[in-house]
Design a protein around this motif. Sequence first.
Motif, PDB file in Angstrom:
ATOM      1  N   GLU A 140       0.855  -1.171  -0.037  1.00  0.00           N
ATOM      2  CA  GLU A 140       0.091  -0.083  -0.497  1.00  0.00           C
ATOM      3  C   GLU A 140       1.009   1.263   0.088  1.00  0.00           C
ATOM      4  O   GLU A 140       0.895   1.954   0.510  1.00  0.00           O
ATOM      5  N   PRO A 141       0.423   1.895  -1.532  1.00  0.00           N
ATOM      6  CA  PRO A 141       2.042   3.511  -1.118  1.00  0.00           C
ATOM      7  C   PRO A 141       1.405   3.722   0.042  1.00  0.00           C
ATOM      8  O   PRO A 141       0.190   4.206  -0.272  1.00  0.00           O
ATOM      9  N   ILE A 142       2.058   4.553   0.425  1.00  0.00           N
ATOM     10  CA  ILE A 142       2.492   6.369   1.076  1.00  0.00           C
ATOM     11  C   ILE A 142       2.955   6.932   0.025  1.00  0.00           C
ATOM     12  O   ILE A 142       2.814   8.450   0.264  1.00  0.00           O
TER      13      ILE A 142
ATOM     14  N   TYR B   4       6.251   2.305   0.907  1.00  0.00           N
ATOM     15  CA  TYR B   4       4.150   1.538   1.009  1.00  0.00           C
ATOM     16  C   TYR B   4       4.885   1.296   2.605  1.00  0.00           C
ATOM     17  O   TYR B   4       5.509   0.740   3.027  1.00  0.00           O
ATOM     18  N   ILE B   5       3.603   0.346   2.700  1.00  0.00           N
ATOM     19  CA  ILE B   5       3.472  -0.439   3.905  1.00  0.00           C
ATOM     20  C   ILE B   5       2.888  -1.992   2.788  1.00  0.00           C
ATOM     21  O   ILE B   5       2.370  -1.983   2.411  1.00  0.00           O
TER      22      ILE B   5
ATOM     23  N   ALA C 142      -2.257 -12.576   1.957  1.00  0.00           N
ATOM     24  CA  ALA C 142      -1.956 -11.224   3.399  1.00  0.00           C
ATOM     25  C   ALA C 142      -2.337 -10.360   3.141  1.00  0.00           C
ATOM     26  O   ALA C 142      -1.021  -9.365   3.062  1.00  0.00           O
ATOM     27  N   VAL C 143      -3.702  -9.653   3.415  1.00  0.00           N
ATOM     28  CA  VAL C 143      -4.233  -8.547   2.514  1.00  0.00           C
ATOM     29  C   VAL C 143      -4.477  -7.145   3.723  1.00  0.00           C
ATOM     30  O   VAL C 143      -4.689  -7.392   5.208  1.00  0.00           O
ATOM     31  N   ALA C 144      -3.188  -6.407   3.350  1.00  0.00           N
ATOM     32  CA  ALA C 144      -3.050  -5.420   4.492  1.00  0.00           C
ATOM     33  C   ALA C 144      -4.633  -4.725   4.467  1.00  0.00           C
ATOM     34  O   ALA C 144      -5.610  -4.903   3.607  1.00  0.00           O
ATOM     35  N   ASP C 145      -4.509  -4.635   5.753  1.00  0.00           N
ATOM     36  CA  ASP C 145      -6.152  -3.721   6.630  1.00  0.00           C
ATOM     37  C   ASP C 145      -6.512  -2.500   6.448  1.00  0.00           C
ATOM     38  O   ASP C 145      -7.618  -1.798   6.377  1.00  0.00           O
TER      39      ASP C 145
END
Length: 401
Positions: free
Chosen positions: A198-200, A205-206, A273-276
């Motif tokens: 998940e891009p910052i 990214y996270i 393992a999808v980021a919440d």
Amino acid sequence: MLADKRVLLIIGGGIAAYKCLDLIRRLRERGAAVTPVMTRAASQFVTPLSVAALAGEAVHSDLFDLTAEAEMGHIQLSRVADLVVVAPATADLMAKMAGGHADDLASTLLMATDTPVMIAPAMNVRMWEHPASQRNLAVLGGDGVAVVGPNDGDMACGEYGPGRMAEPLEIVAAVERALTRGPLTGRRVLVTSGPTHEPIDPVRYIANRSSGAQGTAIAEALRDLGAEVVFVTGPAAVARPQGVQVVEVETACAMREAVMAALPVDAGVFAAAVADWRVATASASKIKKDSGRLPVLEFAENPDILREVAQLDAGRPALVVGFAAETDDVVAHATAKRDRKGCDWIVANDVSPETGIMGGTENAVVLITADGAEAWPRAAKGAVARRLAERIAQALGRAEA
């Protein structure tokens, strides 16, 4: 395993054509009959005499063979095989197949056949990565053409990367899977795998520590039981499984789109393992630290892919399997997750750092179903995957009955 099976082998014009001599030998060892077809360019790399000697059959290469064409030979050749294998599938052959060209015997056979087709691509890494080749690959996948390879490695041109034709035994294994019926033959199964990023900002990214190894092993185990597998993966650290449809994504939102596009399926295995959470508004430029202040990140919740699919009113898979990576109270948390999401099964594991499971080669899982919790012994991730695939096959069989 291939007794009484006939393979129509189309040999393309690339240096990897030499591997087809061993491929023919390996197929015949397993009982298959091999009818060889060579493009004009293929004969520059291996001789028709060598191919014919190993196949035990004459090589076909001329679309305008008057003797054969008096009996519509190109039609007959295209229909009598159980499987058409194109190896090597050069960039040119793939383009012809994707575009529907039929200007020589090989391409005409591929247009005229109603037999399943499998390709083993082989070309220079730059050719393989060219947008045109990737477009053609996507078209062929949409047409139902199976793909084995290519592999990474050194190339005859001196470059390194993806583009080496799969080894003969890899192709043989794919042929065996295609021509032998497993308990999941005719079933379509979706598998998600790996982490999401998940891009910052453009450089940060996270993410999480998932390697994608367990999801990949599950896709391979389902494939080996005969399933048609759609494999949606985040940026995983492991090699992608062969013989399945691979869809690469980066973010949770992109994974959701890919999952919904893959439906309908008979079963869905949500091992990713999808980021919440994601950053609500990722910065378009790199966040600098010279302002003297810490950056403030506002988060938004990512889509809950497992729950959305499990609670579909129409098009819900017959079996929905979720995963729960926990660090404490594994069974209690996983059982609650199953109830909350509405899925049929949860595969739960303890990913505390001392277990070495996340990113490791082994796994110890608890299968949570409506009947309760079933602990499985710690084993290699491949063994866990095979056991889960067999349970999925049993469950789908019972549902059908």
